[in-house]
Design a protein around this motif. Structure first.
Motif, PDB file in Angstrom:
ATOM      1  N   MET A   1      47.818  58.068  41.998  1.00  0.00           N
ATOM      2  CA  MET A   1      47.789  56.726  42.567  1.00  0.00           C
ATOM      3  C   MET A   1      46.789  55.880  41.774  1.00  0.00           C
ATOM      4  SD  MET A   1      46.760  55.432  46.245  1.00  0.00           S
ATOM      5  CE  MET A   1      47.579  55.813  47.531  1.00  0.00           C
ATOM      6  N   SER A   2      47.215  54.721  41.317  1.00  0.00           N
ATOM      7  CA  SER A   2      46.340  53.897  40.487  1.00  0.00           C
ATOM      8  C   SER A   2      45.699  52.787  41.316  1.00  0.00           C
ATOM      9  CB  SER A   2      47.136  53.298  39.332  1.00  0.00           C
ATOM     10  OG  SER A   2      48.098  52.404  39.829  1.00  0.00           O
ATOM     11  N   GLN A   3      44.493  52.440  40.904  1.00  0.00           N
ATOM     12  CA  GLN A   3      43.754  51.361  41.545  1.00  0.00           C
ATOM     13  C   GLN A   3      44.325  50.034  41.059  1.00  0.00           C
ATOM     14  OE1 GLN A   3      40.984  52.109  43.430  1.00  0.00           O
ATOM     15  NE2 GLN A   3      40.170  50.090  43.816  1.00  0.00           N
ATOM     16  N   GLN A   4      44.577  49.107  41.985  1.00  0.00           N
ATOM     17  CA  GLN A   4      45.124  47.817  41.571  1.00  0.00           C
ATOM     18  C   GLN A   4      44.003  46.953  41.006  1.00  0.00           C
ATOM     19  OE1 GLN A   4      46.764  45.207  44.545  1.00  0.00           O
ATOM     20  NE2 GLN A   4      48.144  44.314  43.062  1.00  0.00           N
ATOM     21  N   SER A   5      44.250  46.377  39.860  1.00  0.00           N
ATOM     22  CA  SER A   5      43.295  45.512  39.194  1.00  0.00           C
ATOM     23  C   SER A   5      43.662  44.062  39.490  1.00  0.00           C
ATOM     24  CB  SER A   5      43.335  45.771  37.692  1.00  0.00           C
ATOM     25  OG  SER A   5      42.651  44.766  37.007  1.00  0.00           O
ATOM     26  N   VAL A   6      42.657  43.267  39.813  1.00  0.00           N
ATOM     27  CA  VAL A   6      42.882  41.845  40.072  1.00  0.00           C
ATOM     28  C   VAL A   6      41.882  41.042  39.242  1.00  0.00           C
ATOM     29  CG1 VAL A   6      42.932  40.020  41.807  1.00  0.00           C
ATOM     30  CG2 VAL A   6      43.606  42.331  42.444  1.00  0.00           C
ATOM     31  N   ASN A  67      39.813  22.403  44.200  1.00  0.00           N
ATOM     32  CA  ASN A  67      39.534  23.795  43.853  1.00  0.00           C
ATOM     33  C   ASN A  67      40.846  24.507  43.584  1.00  0.00           C
ATOM     34  OD1 ASN A  67      36.572  23.917  44.521  1.00  0.00           O
ATOM     35  ND2 ASN A  67      37.391  23.260  46.489  1.00  0.00           N
ATOM     36  N   VAL A  68      40.913  25.209  42.458  1.00  0.00           N
ATOM     37  CA  VAL A  68      42.099  25.982  42.118  1.00  0.00           C
ATOM     38  C   VAL A  68      41.645  27.368  41.687  1.00  0.00           C
ATOM     39  CG1 VAL A  68      44.193  26.104  40.719  1.00  0.00           C
ATOM     40  CG2 VAL A  68      43.238  23.876  41.315  1.00  0.00           C
ATOM     41  N   ALA A  69      42.252  28.398  42.272  1.00  0.00           N
ATOM     42  CA  ALA A  69      41.941  29.778  41.896  1.00  0.00           C
ATOM     43  C   ALA A  69      43.237  30.497  41.558  1.00  0.00           C
ATOM     44  CB  ALA A  69      41.213  30.489  43.045  1.00  0.00           C
ATOM     45  N   PHE A  70      43.160  31.332  40.562  1.00  0.00           N
ATOM     46  CA  PHE A  70      44.297  32.145  40.134  1.00  0.00           C
ATOM     47  C   PHE A  70      43.909  33.603  40.308  1.00  0.00           C
ATOM     48  CE2 PHE A  70      43.957  28.298  37.564  1.00  0.00           C
ATOM     49  CZ  PHE A  70      45.198  27.716  37.756  1.00  0.00           C
ATOM     50  N   HIS A  71      44.709  34.347  41.031  1.00  0.00           N
ATOM     51  CA  HIS A  71      44.485  35.779  41.211  1.00  0.00           C
ATOM     52  C   HIS A  71      45.647  36.507  40.543  1.00  0.00           C
ATOM     53  CE1 HIS A  71      41.784  35.158  44.997  1.00  0.00           C
ATOM     54  NE2 HIS A  71      41.454  34.371  43.997  1.00  0.00           N
ATOM     55  N   ILE A  72      45.317  37.261  39.517  1.00  0.00           N
ATOM     56  CA  ILE A  72      46.319  37.979  38.737  1.00  0.00           C
ATOM     57  C   ILE A  72      46.297  39.440  39.180  1.00  0.00           C
ATOM     58  CG2 ILE A  72      47.049  38.639  36.417  1.00  0.00           C
ATOM     59  CD1 ILE A  72      45.284  36.122  35.524  1.00  0.00           C
ATOM     60  N   HIS A  73      47.372  39.880  39.800  1.00  0.00           N
ATOM     61  CA  HIS A  73      47.482  41.244  40.316  1.00  0.00           C
ATOM     62  C   HIS A  73      48.271  42.085  39.327  1.00  0.00           C
ATOM     63  CE1 HIS A  73      46.081  40.239  44.438  1.00  0.00           C
ATOM     64  NE2 HIS A  73      46.491  39.036  44.061  1.00  0.00           N
ATOM     65  N   GLU A  79      48.922  34.847  42.232  1.00  0.00           N
ATOM     66  CA  GLU A  79      48.605  34.030  43.406  1.00  0.00           C
ATOM     67  C   GLU A  79      47.813  32.825  42.927  1.00  0.00           C
ATOM     68  OE1 GLU A  79      48.030  36.741  47.369  1.00  0.00           O
ATOM     69  OE2 GLU A  79      46.330  36.523  46.038  1.00  0.00           O
ATOM     70  N   ILE A  80      48.209  31.653  43.402  1.00  0.00           N
ATOM     71  CA  ILE A  80      47.518  30.420  43.054  1.00  0.00           C
ATOM     72  C   ILE A  80      47.046  29.786  44.350  1.00  0.00           C
ATOM     73  CG2 ILE A  80      47.703  28.188  41.917  1.00  0.00           C
ATOM     74  CD1 ILE A  80      50.391  29.740  40.695  1.00  0.00           C
ATOM     75  N   ILE A  81      45.750  29.533  44.439  1.00  0.00           N
ATOM     76  CA  ILE A  81      45.168  28.955  45.649  1.00  0.00           C
ATOM     77  C   ILE A  81      44.643  27.564  45.320  1.00  0.00           C
ATOM     78  CG2 ILE A  81      43.408  29.210  47.438  1.00  0.00           C
ATOM     79  CD1 ILE A  81      43.509  32.280  46.717  1.00  0.00           C
ATOM     80  N   VAL A  82      45.196  26.567  45.984  1.00  0.00           N
ATOM     81  CA  VAL A  82      44.756  25.178  45.813  1.00  0.00           C
ATOM     82  C   VAL A  82      44.102  24.772  47.129  1.00  0.00           C
ATOM     83  CG1 VAL A  82      45.488  22.800  45.394  1.00  0.00           C
ATOM     84  CG2 VAL A  82      46.603  24.684  44.164  1.00  0.00           C
ATOM     85  N   SER A  83      42.842  24.334  47.042  1.00  0.00           N
ATOM     86  CA  SER A  83      42.133  23.989  48.280  1.00  0.00           C
ATOM     87  C   SER A  83      41.279  22.746  48.092  1.00  0.00           C
ATOM     88  CB  SER A  83      41.261  25.171  48.734  1.00  0.00           C
ATOM     89  OG  SER A  83      40.274  25.459  47.770  1.00  0.00           O
ATOM     90  N   ASP A  84      40.925  22.172  49.226  1.00  0.00           N
ATOM     91  CA  ASP A  84      40.062  20.994  49.245  1.00  0.00           C
ATOM     92  C   ASP A  84      39.191  21.063  50.482  1.00  0.00           C
ATOM     93  OD1 ASP A  84      41.158  19.296  51.583  1.00  0.00           O
ATOM     94  OD2 ASP A  84      42.968  19.677  50.408  1.00  0.00           O
ATOM     95  N   LYS A  85      38.199  20.231  50.523  1.00  0.00           N
ATOM     96  CA  LYS A  85      37.333  20.119  51.702  1.00  0.00           C
ATOM     97  C   LYS A  85      37.485  18.728  52.310  1.00  0.00           C
ATOM     98  CE  LYS A  85      35.296  24.115  51.348  1.00  0.00           C
ATOM     99  NZ  LYS A  85      35.641  25.193  52.237  1.00  0.00           N
TER     100      LYS A  85
END
Length: 163
Positions: A1-6, A67-73, A79-85
């Protein structure tokens, strides 16, 4: 079983229209590096631009931060997260106002404000919206088209191990 890298990439930009193109170029480069098809990259760019434009247009009365975050699985999904306050809005009220989308009706009949979210939902494999002191929009695109059906109920497909 391999560990998922992000891998995580984060950007903070002024919530101004002239910076939406910077986010589009960034996501295009990331998606290209991951090996998405040309059509998928174009879909991702449109969805991300719509999400960022919503922040620029609706989140702040004055200046604010996008704010923009990219999570590469691994090579599985992006996954792309777009957020504001900025100013929150009533998500349930917006969904009722927009109503269900009828594919048989002309696109011009969509109520104002519904086209951007309609495009995002159509172009991405999974979309989540959270209303927490601003808006958090999480958009997911899977590398393999069959991942959508396999993960629709939140349960990953069974794996068989050979011994």
């Amino acid at each position: 079983m391999s560990q998922q890298s992000v891998d995580h990439i984060e950007m903070k930009l002024p919530a101004k229209a002239e910076y939406v193109g910077v986010v589009r170029l960034t996501v295009s480069g990331i998606a290209n590096r991951l090996g998405f098809t040309y059509d998928d990259i174009e879909d991702i760019k449109i969805a991300v631009a719509e999400a960022c434009t919503n922040v620029v247009t609706h989140a702040y009365a004055e200046e604010g931060i996008l704010n923009v975050a990219f999570h590469i699985h691994n090579d599985e999904k992006l996954e792309i997260i777009v957020s504001d306050k900025g100013q929150s809005f009533d998500i349930n009220g917006l969904r009722e106002q927009i109503g269900p989308v009828d594919a048989n009706r002309p696109i011009e009949d969509l109520k104002e404000g519904g086209l951007g979210l309609y495009l995002i939902n159509t172009l991405m494999d999974k979309v989540e919206i959270h209303d927490q002191s601003g808006i958090i929009l999480i958009m997911t695109k899977y590398m393999q088209g069959d991942e959508v059906e396999q993960h629709v109920d939140g349960i990953p497909p069974a794996r068989t191990e050979q011994r």
